[in-house]
Scaffold this active site. Structure first.
Site, short mmCIF file in Angstrom:
data_model
loop_
_atom_site.label_atom_id
_atom_site.label_comp_id
_atom_site.label_asym_id
_atom_site.label_seq_id
_atom_site.Cartn_x
_atom_site.Cartn_y
_atom_site.Cartn_z
N LEU A 180 -89.88 52.53 59.44
CA LEU A 180 -90.51 51.59 60.07
C LEU A 180 -90.88 51.57 61.32
CD1 LEU A 180 -88.85 48.71 57.65
CD2 LEU A 180 -91.09 50.02 57.37
N HIS A 181 -91.83 50.84 61.95
CA HIS A 181 -92.30 50.88 63.39
C HIS A 181 -92.87 49.46 63.51
CE1 HIS A 181 -96.28 51.69 61.99
NE2 HIS A 181 -96.00 52.83 61.69
N GLY A 201 -95.81 48.49 63.70
CA GLY A 201 -97.05 48.24 63.07
C GLY A 201 -96.45 47.45 61.60
N HIS A 202 -95.58 47.99 60.97
CA HIS A 202 -94.93 47.54 59.51
C HIS A 202 -94.41 46.18 60.07
CE1 HIS A 202 -94.30 52.04 59.00
NE2 HIS A 202 -94.92 51.67 57.77
N GLN A 216 -104.76 47.13 58.63
CA GLN A 216 -106.18 47.59 59.07
C GLN A 216 -106.16 49.09 59.41
OE1 GLN A 216 -109.09 46.46 58.59
NE2 GLN A 216 -110.16 48.14 59.61
N ASP A 244 -105.08 51.53 58.01
CA ASP A 244 -105.53 52.45 56.73
C ASP A 244 -106.72 51.71 55.94
OD1 ASP A 244 -103.26 54.45 56.44
OD2 ASP A 244 -102.29 52.51 56.79
N GLN A 300 -107.93 52.35 52.60
CA GLN A 300 -106.86 51.75 51.64
C GLN A 300 -107.21 50.34 51.31
OE1 GLN A 300 -102.59 52.91 51.43
NE2 GLN A 300 -102.34 51.23 52.63
N MET A 314 -100.05 53.05 65.88
CA MET A 314 -98.64 53.49 65.59
C MET A 314 -98.63 54.06 64.28
SD MET A 314 -96.19 50.18 66.84
CE MET A 314 -96.04 49.97 68.70
N SER A 325 -95.94 56.25 61.25
CA SER A 325 -94.56 57.24 61.24
C SER A 325 -94.66 58.44 61.51
CB SER A 325 -94.12 56.82 59.63
OG SER A 325 -94.14 55.67 59.48
P1 AMP Z 1 -97.10 52.94 55.46
O1 AMP Z 1 -95.70 52.97 55.57
O2 AMP Z 1 -97.45 54.25 56.16
O3 AMP Z 1 -97.59 53.28 54.05
O4 AMP Z 1 -97.55 51.75 55.62
C1 AMP Z 1 -97.37 50.73 55.22
C2 AMP Z 1 -98.06 49.65 55.50
O5 AMP Z 1 -98.25 49.37 57.19
C3 AMP Z 1 -99.66 49.86 55.15
O6 AMP Z 1 -100.29 48.65 54.82
C4 AMP Z 1 -100.28 50.32 56.61
O7 AMP Z 1 -101.79 50.08 56.71
C5 AMP Z 1 -99.59 49.42 57.67
N1 AMP Z 1 -99.43 50.03 58.92
C6 AMP Z 1 -99.13 51.25 58.95
N2 AMP Z 1 -99.05 51.41 60.58
C7 AMP Z 1 -99.77 50.23 61.02
C8 AMP Z 1 -100.26 49.79 62.37
N3 AMP Z 1 -100.24 50.59 63.32
N4 AMP Z 1 -100.66 48.72 62.50
C9 AMP Z 1 -100.75 47.73 61.42
N5 AMP Z 1 -100.19 47.88 60.21
C10 AMP Z 1 -100.03 49.53 60.03
#
Ligand code: AMP
Length: 298
Positions: free
Chosen positions: A50-51, A53-54, A165, A167, A170, A201, A203
């Site tokens: 997690l970062h 963004g999450h 947003q 993705d 998605q 941001m 992962s």
């Molecule tokens: P992931 O772990 O990459 O599958 O991401 C999980 C959720 O976090 C998805 O809905 C992504 O779109 C969202 N996400 C990933 N990076 C960001 C970001 N930089 N800003 C906002 N949401 C993000």
């Protein structure tokens, strides 16, 4: 071919200043814990590591829902055999402490064998909107995404589900699936969280070496160059695509995979930008593939 990891059955419970966060792995444990949560329940699906963004999704959910459920699952079915499933970064202890500090109520961390037990054979195949952009480059990716998100929705039964947003395609695919399969929930889209220099941001940013990390700002710069041209009155989509391409090509470490100026709902390429557009791209910095996007509004 799915890759199963070894099964993990432990259930942990710990206390912090915010409250009690429970983490579970099996469907039975998840359903039992979910049944005790007061509504409204907000779900934040993630693949972990997690970062900020999450965490921006978690905070939005926390501000809008009585309870927040976060899933952590690196979904094998959305990776092709040539992609980075095994190498995908993981740090569960850190993820759990971050989520606990955000006041999350329940974390669901299923194994691949929980989600796709032997004999599994049901898939969610969203058609048109999965074909272009990421779907064109990553065949089968959105079949895996739609399937796992449908399973998360069915198991958690949230009233709201939070997606980034970052993705953009998605989000379009999930919205389509939500309508088509009548999921009784609201999809909430949260703006892209960025580093100070504009890099979205992700992962996967940990894969970048120091030179690639500096060069990676080229995605945001290219999107902004096209946005500025649009603000100045440019409505020819091909010219906007050209502006983005020229910006990417001026960065020696960047290799463009695709870029697009498309209708924000159908994701079809535009000739003229009339009622807004989704600018998006995928760019390699070395071996690391980054995506980014920006919405043009009228
Ligand atoms: P992931 O772990 O990459 O599958 O991401 C999980 C959720 O976090 C998805 O809905 C992504 O779109 C969202 N996400 C990933 N990076 C960001 C970001 N930089 N800003 C906002 N949401 C993000």
């Amino acid at each position: 071919m799915l890759h199963f990891s070894t099964s993990r059955t432990a259930t942990s419970q710990s206390r912090n200043s915010v409250g009690t966060m429970k983490s579970v792995t099996s469907i039975a444990e998840l359903r039992a814990a979910r049944a005790k949560l007061p509504e409204t329940v907000g779900l934040v699906p993630t693949m972990g590591f997690l970062h900020e963004g999450h965490l921006s999704l978690v905070r939005r959910a926390r501000s809008e829902c009585a309870c927040v459920v976060v899933s952590i699952f690196v979904n094998p079915s959305q990776f092709s055999p040539s992609e980075d499933l095994e190498a995908y970064p993981r740090d569960t202890p850190r993820d759990l402490s971050l989520l606990e500090a955000e006041g999350v109520d329940l974390v669901w961390m299923p194994d691949a064998a929980v989600m796709y037990p032997p004999g599994y054979q049901t898939w969610v195949d969203v058609k048109e909107v999965t074909q272009p952009l990421e779907g064109g480059m990553r065949p089968g990716h959105f079949r895996g995404v739609a399937t796992v998100v449908a399973k998360l929705f069915n198991a958690v039964q949230p009233q709201k589900a939070y997606f980034g947003q970052k993705d953009a395609q998605q989000v379009v695919v999930i919205q389509q699936m939500r309508r088509d399969l009548n999921f009784p929930l609201e999809v909430v889209v949260v703006p892209t969280a960025r580093e100070a220099d504009g890099l979205a941001m992700s992962s996967r940013n940990v894969y970048l070496d120091s030179e690639e990390r500096i060069a990676a700002t080229v995605l945001f710069n290219a999107l902004n160059a096209a946005k500025d041209a649009h603000l100045a009155g440019e409505r020819d989509a091909e010219k906007l695509r050209q502006i983005m391409e020229d910006t990417i090509n001026a960065e020696p470490l960047a290799k463009l995979q695709y870029l697009s100026c498309a209708h924000p709902e159908t994701l079809q390429e535009l000739e003229k930008v009339e009622t807004g557009a989704l600018l998006s791209m995928a760019v390699f910095l070395g071996k690391t593939r980054l995506i980014d996007n920006l919405v043009l509004k009228e």
